[in-house]
Motif scaffolding. Structure first.
Motif, short mmCIF file in Angstrom:
data_model
loop_
_atom_site.label_atom_id
_atom_site.label_comp_id
_atom_site.label_asym_id
_atom_site.label_seq_id
_atom_site.Cartn_x
_atom_site.Cartn_y
_atom_site.Cartn_z
N LEU A 11 0.81 -1.34 -0.04
CA LEU A 11 0.08 0.20 -0.09
C LEU A 11 0.88 1.27 -0.15
O LEU A 11 0.37 2.35 -0.36
CB LEU A 11 -0.97 -0.03 1.27
N TYR B 175 -6.14 -1.32 -4.52
CA TYR B 175 -5.12 -0.51 -5.27
C TYR B 175 -4.69 -0.96 -6.55
O TYR B 175 -4.35 -0.27 -7.54
CB TYR B 175 -3.76 -0.45 -4.10
N GLY C 30 2.74 1.67 -2.10
CA GLY C 30 2.98 2.05 -3.73
C GLY C 30 3.95 1.04 -4.52
O GLY C 30 5.01 1.10 -3.71
#
Length: 314
Positions: A180, A214, A182
């Motif tokens: 999360l 995501y 990225g």
């Protein structure tokens, strides 16, 4: 125009390639998947890559020729065992998980599996496995926080009883948080590893679903989608969703359709599919062996993906 399905003649050429030039492991997996051969044939072939410490090496991942046990090769073994859906008491599985448990590296930033031991540097390998400088491999792969951890944790959840509950819970939270934070656009294998985690339905939704959301948001703009893109190394959507059951398949519907057409059209005359990468001149005497082994593994992968997506003509 590419044909919509792989013809029986093309399938027969792929089978003949595996039988004549493929690795014994890939041919055993083919016979099990398509011809009903017993699973013990696959397990016996996989054992050829296992070391006495329970881990795997011996070029199971062809881009690293080191015989030593490694996180890289042991992850590949776990991938095969997961695909076979072996029971939790299968000795080859318990030895694999035991090695992973024993070789987990923990510090203040969390717990990870390094891809390779330092001694692998002395053996032929692809440039991305270089570790001539201290910490080079960890820098290349972001401290191993996503790759290989996300794939290994995702697959271990198929047999959660094989690790202490507190450990697998910790690994899951650390992996979720790393994902999360990225992923870089160009991290091809990082996205593929993240997709394994997102597709592991045994992981609790409060950990898995945020990662799934995501990836569903970013992947449509990051996967390959055109013939020109498929012709070079990159994030092929089939690396994310090799079966229509994967929860990310719907988000990638158009690119997956294009990828399947390209896969059918790109079969070589000898029936195989080959790698879209090379070693860029490093260890030139060893790359042909690695390339041939990858051609074997990728041919099996192609047939399994085409079958899963219903693209094998009767």
């Amino acid at each position: 125009m590419p044909t919509p399905d792989l013809t029986p003649e093309a399938f027969a050429r792929a089978r003949a390639f595996l039988e004549e030039k493929g690795r014994p492991l890939d041919m055993a997996r083919f016979r099990h998947a398509f011809e009903g051969a017993v699973v013990t044939e696959v397990l016996d072939a996989l054992r050829a890559y296992q070391n006495e410490d329970g881990g795997f090496g011996r070029a199971l991942e062809p881009d690293c020729r080191a015989p030593d046990s490694s996180g890289l090769a042991t992850m590949m073994a776990l991938r095969v065992l997961h695909a076979l859906d072996v029971p939790a008491d299968e000795p080859l599985l318990t030895e694999t998980v035991g090695w992973l448990h024993a070789h987990l590296h923990t510090d203040l930033d969390g717990s990870v599996w390094p891809f390779l031991p330092p001694q692998a540097e002395a053996h032929p390998h692809a440039p991305w496995w270089n570790q001539g400088e201290d910490g080079e491999l960890a820098r290349t792969f972001g401290g191993f926080r996503v790759n290989p951890r996300a794939e290994i944790v995702g697959r271990l959840w198929h047999w959660p009883e094989l690790l202490p509950g507190s450990l697998i819970a910790q690994l899951t939270i650390e992996t979720r948080d790393a994902l999360l934070a990225g992923l870089e656009d160009g991290d091809v294998n990082g996205h593929a590893a993240a997709a394994v985690f997102a597709g592991a339905l045994d992981i609790a939704d409060d950990h898995r679903r945020p990662v799934l959301e995501y990836l569903a948001d970013v992947l449509p703009g990051r996967v390959q989608a055109t013939p020109d893109e498929f012709a070079r190394h990159g994030l092929n959507p089939l690396m994310v969703a090799s079966t229509p059951e994967h929860p990310l398949a719907h988000a990638l519907e158009e690119s997956l359709s294009a990828a399947l057409l390209h896969l059918i059209a790109s079969q070589a005359e000898d029936g195989s599919w080959g790698p879209d990468w090379n070693w860029f001149g490093q260890f030139p005497q060893d790359w042909p062996t690695a390339e041939a082994e990858w051609r074997s593994a990728l041919t099996l992968d192609a047939l399994l993906a085409l079958r899963a997506w219903g693209r094998l003509a009767e």
